[in-house]
Design an enzyme around this catalytic site. Structure first.
Site, PDB file in Angstrom:
ATOM      1  N   LYS A  16       0.830  -1.220   0.000  1.00 20.35           N
ATOM      2  CA  LYS A  16       0.000   0.000   0.000  1.00 20.35           C
ATOM      3  C   LYS A  16       0.862   1.267   0.000  1.00 20.35           C
ATOM      4  O   LYS A  16       0.620   2.202  -0.746  1.00 20.35           O
ATOM      5  CB  LYS A  16      -0.907   0.057   1.251  1.00 20.35           C
ATOM      6  CG  LYS A  16      -1.922  -1.046   1.359  1.00 20.35           C
ATOM      7  CD  LYS A  16      -2.909  -0.789   2.492  1.00 20.35           C
ATOM      8  CE  LYS A  16      -2.292  -0.778   3.885  1.00 20.35           C
ATOM      9  NZ  LYS A  16      -1.713  -2.054   4.323  1.00 20.35           N
ATOM     10  N   ARG A  91     -10.539   0.713   8.180  1.00 17.57           N
ATOM     11  CA  ARG A  91     -10.082  -0.652   8.443  1.00 17.57           C
ATOM     12  C   ARG A  91     -11.085  -1.458   9.257  1.00 17.57           C
ATOM     13  O   ARG A  91     -10.816  -2.616   9.556  1.00 17.57           O
ATOM     14  CB  ARG A  91      -8.776  -0.586   9.232  1.00 17.57           C
ATOM     15  CG  ARG A  91      -7.526  -0.833   8.393  1.00 17.57           C
ATOM     16  CD  ARG A  91      -6.347  -0.582   9.290  1.00 17.57           C
ATOM     17  NE  ARG A  91      -5.142  -1.246   8.937  1.00 17.57           N
ATOM     18  CZ  ARG A  91      -4.018  -0.606   8.577  1.00 17.57           C
ATOM     19  NH1 ARG A  91      -3.992   0.701   8.454  1.00 17.57           N
ATOM     20  NH2 ARG A  91      -2.933  -1.279   8.346  1.00 17.57           N
ATOM     21  N   ARG A 130      11.730  -4.779   5.474  1.00 17.99           N
ATOM     22  CA  ARG A 130      11.279  -3.426   5.106  1.00 17.99           C
ATOM     23  C   ARG A 130      12.031  -2.367   5.897  1.00 17.99           C
ATOM     24  O   ARG A 130      12.257  -2.501   7.096  1.00 17.99           O
ATOM     25  CB  ARG A 130       9.780  -3.300   5.379  1.00 17.99           C
ATOM     26  CG  ARG A 130       9.258  -1.888   5.182  1.00 17.99           C
ATOM     27  CD  ARG A 130       7.792  -1.856   4.869  1.00 17.99           C
ATOM     28  NE  ARG A 130       6.931  -2.229   5.988  1.00 17.99           N
ATOM     29  CZ  ARG A 130       5.616  -2.289   5.890  1.00 17.99           C
ATOM     30  NH1 ARG A 130       5.022  -2.035   4.732  1.00 17.99           N
ATOM     31  NH2 ARG A 130       4.881  -2.645   6.926  1.00 17.99           N
ATOM     32  N   ARG A 163      10.463  -0.403  11.260  1.00 19.79           N
ATOM     33  CA  ARG A 163       9.290  -0.107  12.092  1.00 19.79           C
ATOM     34  C   ARG A 163       9.193  -1.044  13.285  1.00 19.79           C
ATOM     35  O   ARG A 163       9.435  -2.247  13.151  1.00 19.79           O
ATOM     36  CB  ARG A 163       8.012  -0.243  11.249  1.00 19.79           C
ATOM     37  CG  ARG A 163       7.682   0.986  10.456  1.00 19.79           C
ATOM     38  CD  ARG A 163       6.576   0.749   9.470  1.00 19.79           C
ATOM     39  NE  ARG A 163       5.394   0.098  10.027  1.00 19.79           N
ATOM     40  CZ  ARG A 163       4.254  -0.036   9.361  1.00 19.79           C
ATOM     41  NH1 ARG A 163       4.148   0.424   8.132  1.00 19.79           N
ATOM     42  NH2 ARG A 163       3.222  -0.646   9.905  1.00 19.79           N
ATOM     43  N   ARG A 174      -1.359  -8.601  13.007  1.00 16.35           N
ATOM     44  CA  ARG A 174      -1.957  -7.686  12.018  1.00 16.35           C
ATOM     45  C   ARG A 174      -2.761  -8.460  10.971  1.00 16.35           C
ATOM     46  O   ARG A 174      -3.813  -8.003  10.537  1.00 16.35           O
ATOM     47  CB  ARG A 174      -0.856  -6.830  11.361  1.00 16.35           C
ATOM     48  CG  ARG A 174      -0.429  -5.692  12.281  1.00 16.35           C
ATOM     49  CD  ARG A 174       1.017  -5.314  12.104  1.00 16.35           C
ATOM     50  NE  ARG A 174       1.289  -4.491  10.963  1.00 16.35           N
ATOM     51  CZ  ARG A 174       2.510  -4.319  10.456  1.00 16.35           C
ATOM     52  NH1 ARG A 174       3.554  -4.935  10.982  1.00 16.35           N
ATOM     53  NH2 ARG A 174       2.696  -3.514   9.444  1.00 16.35           N
TER      54      ARG A 174
END
Ligand code: AMP
Length: 222
Positions: A16, A91, A130, A163, A174
């Protein structure tokens, strides 16, 4: 041409953020990411940030009332007049319903929902590797899309960070939150006929090609 009001949806690691940066640059609309807004508040240690951090670090969703109030304020700002790209909101179903009310009140209804589809087994390497530039928001992957100089952003030369919620444990929570709370939001928009599905398991250029084409077609038909 009417405003390009877009939602982008997909589980953590579906791309995203990467696609949002490309859409923002190509179509010149503000990229509004609830995750980025929370992370900024966390870094600044505001009341909102301290509260959100408790949920985010566990991989849980931040409560609806807080999230909705934050987005309501943001969508009322002038830069959303010509269009906006919402990333990571709504969400939950209550967020989707509140969002439709806000969008109608402000005369900024949604035009298209992009759903990034991906096999769950592809997510772990994307999340663990990431890296994020805290300054400009650019996203890297230490294996598939590394920065030129390790740990430094190519675009703005600021340090890259990992993160705090980008762990395997965090990812699993998640994914669970997504399946339980966010999947019904997709059904909701599917019933409204607003969703385009994109195979997000492919290389960035291919995913971007399809999204760009769909958005350009939408603009041409206005
Ligand atoms: P993201 O950057 O979109 O992956 O979001 C990071 C985290 O921020 C999520 O795992 C949630 O804890 C929180 N968050 C972001 N957007 C929302 C939302 N719309 N509702 C509740 N929590 C959110």
């Amino acid at each position: 041409m009417s405003s390009l009001n877009i939602l982008i949806m997909g589980v953590a690691g579906s791309g995203k953020g990467t696609m949002s940066k490309l859409i923002e640059e190509r179509f010149n609309i503000p990229h509004i990411s609830t995750g980025d807004m929370f992370r900024k508040a966390m870094a600044q240690r505001t009341k909102l940030g301290v509260l959100a951090e408790e949920y985010i670090n566990k991989g849980l969703l931040v409560p609806d009332d807080i999230t909705i109030a934050m987005i309501k304020e943001r969508l009322s700002q002038d830069d959303c007049q010509e269009g906006y790209l919402l990333d990571g909101f709504p969400r939950t179903l209550p967020q989707a319903k509140a969002f439709e009310e806000i969008a109608n009140e402000t005369g900024r209804p949604i035009k298209i929902v992009i759903n990034l589809e991906i096999e769950l087994s592809a997510l772990a390497p994307r999340i663990v590797n990431r890296r994020l530039c805290k300054n400009c928001g650019a996203i890297y992957n230490t294996v598939t899309m590394p920065s030129k100089v390790e740990g430094i952003c190519d675009r703005c030369q600021h340090p890259l960070v990992h993160r705090s919620d980008d762990t395997i444990e965090g990812l699993n929570v998640r994914i669970g939150e997504h399946q339980k709370l966010t999947a019904p939001v997709l059904d909701y928009f599917l019933k409204e006929g607003l969703v385009i599905k994109v195979d997000a398991g492919r290389p960035v250029e291919e995913v971007w090609f399809d999204i760009k084409k769909a958005l350009e077609n939408l603009n041409d038909h206005d």
